[in-house]
Design an enzyme around this catalytic site. Sequence first.
Site, mmCIF file in Angstrom:
data_model
loop_
_atom_site.group_PDB
_atom_site.id
_atom_site.type_symbol
_atom_site.label_atom_id
_atom_site.label_comp_id
_atom_site.label_asym_id
_atom_site.label_seq_id
_atom_site.Cartn_x
_atom_site.Cartn_y
_atom_site.Cartn_z
ATOM 1 N N LYS A 117 0.853 -1.187 0.000
ATOM 2 C CA LYS A 117 0.000 0.000 0.000
ATOM 3 C C LYS A 117 0.883 1.229 0.000
ATOM 4 O O LYS A 117 2.021 1.189 0.495
ATOM 5 C CB LYS A 117 -0.887 0.027 1.259
ATOM 6 C CG LYS A 117 -2.100 0.926 1.124
ATOM 7 C CD LYS A 117 -3.253 0.189 0.441
ATOM 8 C CE LYS A 117 -4.513 0.997 0.415
ATOM 9 N NZ LYS A 117 -5.674 0.120 0.150
HETATM 10 N N1 GLU Z 1 -7.378 0.200 -3.038
HETATM 11 C C1 GLU Z 1 -8.172 -0.987 -3.294
HETATM 12 C C2 GLU Z 1 -8.212 -1.855 -2.057
HETATM 13 O O1 GLU Z 1 -8.059 -1.394 -0.949
HETATM 14 C C3 GLU Z 1 -7.734 -1.715 -4.558
HETATM 15 C C4 GLU Z 1 -6.312 -2.183 -4.599
HETATM 16 C C5 GLU Z 1 -5.874 -2.737 -5.938
HETATM 17 O O2 GLU Z 1 -6.678 -2.808 -6.866
HETATM 18 O O3 GLU Z 1 -4.686 -3.077 -6.034
HETATM 19 O O4 GLU Z 1 -8.485 -3.028 -2.135
#
Ligand code: GLU
Length: 428
Positions: A117
């Site tokens: 993240k």
């Molecule tokens: N931000 C989204 C989540 O928390 C998607 C992450 C992604 O598609 O890599 O799952």
Amino acid sequence: MSTQHEVPSYLTQKEIGPWGVYLEQIDRVTPYLGSLARWVETLKRPKRILVVDVPIERDDGSIAHFEGYRVQHNTSRGPGKGGVRFHQDVTLSEVMALSAWMTVKNAAVNVPYGGAKGGVRLDPKTLSTGELQRVTRRYTSEINIIIGPNKDIPAPDVNTNEQIMAWMMDTYSMNQGSTASGVVTGKPISLGGSLGRREATGRGVYVVGCEAAAKRGIDIKGARVAVQGFGNVGGIAARLFAEAGAKVVAVQDHISTVVADSGLDVVALQAHVAQHGSVAGFGGGDIVNDRSRFWEVDCDILIPAALEQQITEANANKIRAKIILEGANGPTTPAADDILHDKGVLVVPDVIANAGGVTVSYFEWVQDFSSFFWTEDEINQRLTRIMREAFGAVWTLAQEKNVSLRTAAFIVACTRVLQAREMRGLYP
Ligand code: GLU
């Protein structure tokens, strides 16, 4: 009841925040991991943390500095994967927790990724489009050394969108000397994005919501739904529930809360939000000034689809919903989980409920690598199948072991991650 956890040297006890919530969730799953528990410490330590300075020239000629992060929590099952968040409250603890929840989520729905993240602490509302582009490009250049189509693949999250993904993809590609569409997902369709990606998280919330409702004997037609957060997740989920005949009786965003006992016109509300940036001032319902009253709304399905730690000891007791669908990451604290469990509220955890986004991100990445693009029908069908299967497996395990859906999802996911960890072994 919150256990004291070992605090990494780079966080203070006060800063442990969402990371502390995650550690507690890991403690709860550990007794169910059998001999793999030997490896559980892996999950309590992010593999790699990068903190970067993001300087930009502001439109007025001054220089501004922002703090950015990219955390790769685990890569045992594949490259890091997870979104990038732009928000004024982003902290290292938060990004660590979000990266860990990506590891668990990706394993829970069995897409071949680890977890990662990113985030930059800024309020996008205070930046011009040009400044936002400069922040995005500088941040991407700073994390360039650890991301890549086979290493770590960012995506949208809170306050980031297709345009920001396009700038990230372009910056990485320019630094690389060749176009690398697989470096981020959630891109515009014209740059190798996938049909259905924008709606995927909300659609996944809706799909598992229907599964959970069926288990609880709730008919979606006429079901009362309340949503916190009316962006890409809450807005889409609300629309799909309304289309299926549910009544969306309350919506709360960062500014205001609007309720309507007979159901809000979700399409009109979306149009209002697109124009005014918030549900505030919407004429088709009653505005409630006391934000905390949102949690007391009489509803069947409650969808927290905003930020972490919203459902806590302070409000869990007031909740009247029969089902909570976690569209957000980490909206419920462990203490609130216990209260809800005792009250018989079914909590469908984030790592299943909001996994639709990363699932279609996986489809996007596969399509980019093969340069062969699928129809929206194919995408939605595959998404629906994966979501239903993941929910079904977790439901069955929860019954078998007599644990919550969250603990069951963590058992499935952590077992997958730690099996990979054990098979790979320690090297060097
Ligand atoms: N931000 C989204 C989540 O928390 C998607 C992450 C992604 O598609 O890599 O799952």
